[in-house]
Design a protein around this motif. Sequence first.
Motif, PDB file in Angstrom:
ATOM      1  N   ALA A   1       0.815  -1.221   0.000  1.00  0.00           N
ATOM      2  CA  ALA A   1       0.000   0.000   0.000  1.00  0.00           C
ATOM      3  C   ALA A   1       0.846   1.268   0.000  1.00  0.00           C
ATOM      4  O   ALA A   1       0.303   2.381   0.028  1.00  0.00           O
ATOM      5  CB  ALA A   1      -0.913  -0.015   1.237  1.00  0.00           C
TER       6      ALA A   1
ATOM      7  N   ARG B   1      -6.101 -10.738  -0.874  1.00  0.00           N
ATOM      8  CA  ARG B   1      -7.162  -9.930  -1.496  1.00  0.00           C
ATOM      9  C   ARG B   1      -8.204 -10.823  -2.179  1.00  0.00           C
ATOM     10  O   ARG B   1      -9.400 -10.535  -2.129  1.00  0.00           O
ATOM     11  CB  ARG B   1      -6.547  -8.921  -2.480  1.00  0.00           C
ATOM     12  CG  ARG B   1      -5.786  -7.789  -1.768  1.00  0.00           C
ATOM     13  CD  ARG B   1      -5.158  -6.823  -2.749  1.00  0.00           C
ATOM     14  NE  ARG B   1      -6.122  -5.948  -3.387  1.00  0.00           N
ATOM     15  CZ  ARG B   1      -6.400  -4.686  -3.016  1.00  0.00           C
ATOM     16  NH1 ARG B   1      -5.752  -4.157  -1.987  1.00  0.00           N
ATOM     17  NH2 ARG B   1      -7.284  -3.972  -3.650  1.00  0.00           N
TER      18      ARG B   1
ATOM     19  N   ASP C   1      -8.209  -1.599   1.244  1.00  0.00           N
ATOM     20  CA  ASP C   1      -7.649  -0.258   1.034  1.00  0.00           C
ATOM     21  C   ASP C   1      -8.232   0.813   1.973  1.00  0.00           C
ATOM     22  O   ASP C   1      -8.059   2.008   1.729  1.00  0.00           O
ATOM     23  CB  ASP C   1      -7.824   0.196  -0.429  1.00  0.00           C
ATOM     24  CG  ASP C   1      -7.219  -0.821  -1.399  1.00  0.00           C
ATOM     25  OD1 ASP C   1      -6.093  -1.279  -1.119  1.00  0.00           O
ATOM     26  OD2 ASP C   1      -7.870  -1.170  -2.403  1.00  0.00           O
TER      27      ASP C   1
END
Length: 386
Positions: free
Chosen positions: A28, A346, A148
């Motif tokens: 990230a 994910r 996220d």
Amino acid sequence: MSARVGIHDLAVATAAHVLDLGDLATAAGIDPAKYRVGLGQEQMSVPGPDEDVVTMAAAAAAPILARHGADGIRTLFFATESGIDQSKAAGVFVHRLLGLPASCRVVELKQACYSATAALQAAADMVARRPEDRVLVIASDIARYDLDSAAEATQGAGAVAMLVAADPAIAEVEAAAGVFTADVDDFWRPNDSATAVVDGKLSIGAYLDGMIGAWDDYRARGGVAIDAIDRFCHHQPFTKMAVKAHRRLGEHVGVDLGAESMAASTGYNRRIGNSYTASLYLALAALLDTDDDLAGRRVGMFSYGSGSVSELFTLVVAEGYRAHTRGAETEALLAARTPVDVARYRELHAAAASLGSHDDAEVAQESAGPFHFTGIAGRARQYRRA
Ligand code: CAA
């Protein structure tokens, strides 16, 4: 409460996979120290497709039944935020998977991360009234936030099962308790959402306010003074939150409580992540498994469930508790998790959100755990023992 009543056995389960938060941070573009130091988190457990709160709950409770049998268990309380049906208690599946007798009441309790504490208190009261009865309390949760999002690094999965009985081998639940309820929109999960909605900053303030409210009520109801409490376990959505809580409680009572009186409680949550209802009891497990000087000592327990309900109560650890703890088993479970990379994590996250209850679906066995979610048939969830 006249007889000693409390936690006679306690066992832990978690999910099959683990994600290193350093990897999540790097992917990230975030400094890994934000998660490791800022949040106090190293890893998070990630469930496979064949795992959910039922499979983790059954896995946590099975060793307790192997050690003590099912005799006298007339109630199973299942505490969870991440329930799998709007009507049927997840504990009914667990009751079958564990082969518990039909003469056992089963119910699910909900109030965000708090309800295992309500279950523990109800169980202690039941046993105080009928000391020959035993109550199985299971807290099991999967903490899921949006990918996220700021909360993503505070996900996790875990379960804790506790056998509540008279003359407990691990810890007595003392009668005094302080409670505090305030209607606040800090964290909730609408019926159609697989992930929680959260106002992170508001939730931290609401947690701290709840703790002070619960402490003040605890003292007003005859709870002991702060210097009579030897160790502390605070609810751990991330372990740094417990550090903040500890500091805030010290400021409120005007005493430096010192980090060492709560540090041992963070060992499992730091590696498992948030497990909502189970989190406080994972903190207790970590304390019991790593501190060998707890006999006769009083442990302050602070439980917080967003929305919000707070409770502060105390345990007194039994003489000889070290012979009954399960630190080696829990270490083995943590070590047995399969590391996943961010891409696989994910995928698993997306798959969990997309399996609707309308599907007839078969789920392949992927995890090595003792219980599996095998799919949906005629809109009903299916489970089996491995
Ligand atoms: N090195 C070291 N530390 C760093 C850093 C770096 N490079 N960068 C940031 N930090 C520190 C920050 O200073 C901060 O520490 P302090 O709070 O001690 O100041 C910490 O890391 C977090 O940084 P931010 O506040 O900027 O983080 P954020 O806003 O992106 O997200 C969060 C944090 C709000 C907690 C978010 O993770 C979240 O929403 N989590 C879910 C909600 C939650 O867990 N709430 C807790 C109370 S509610 C509850 O307990 C119920 C429950 O289980 C959900």
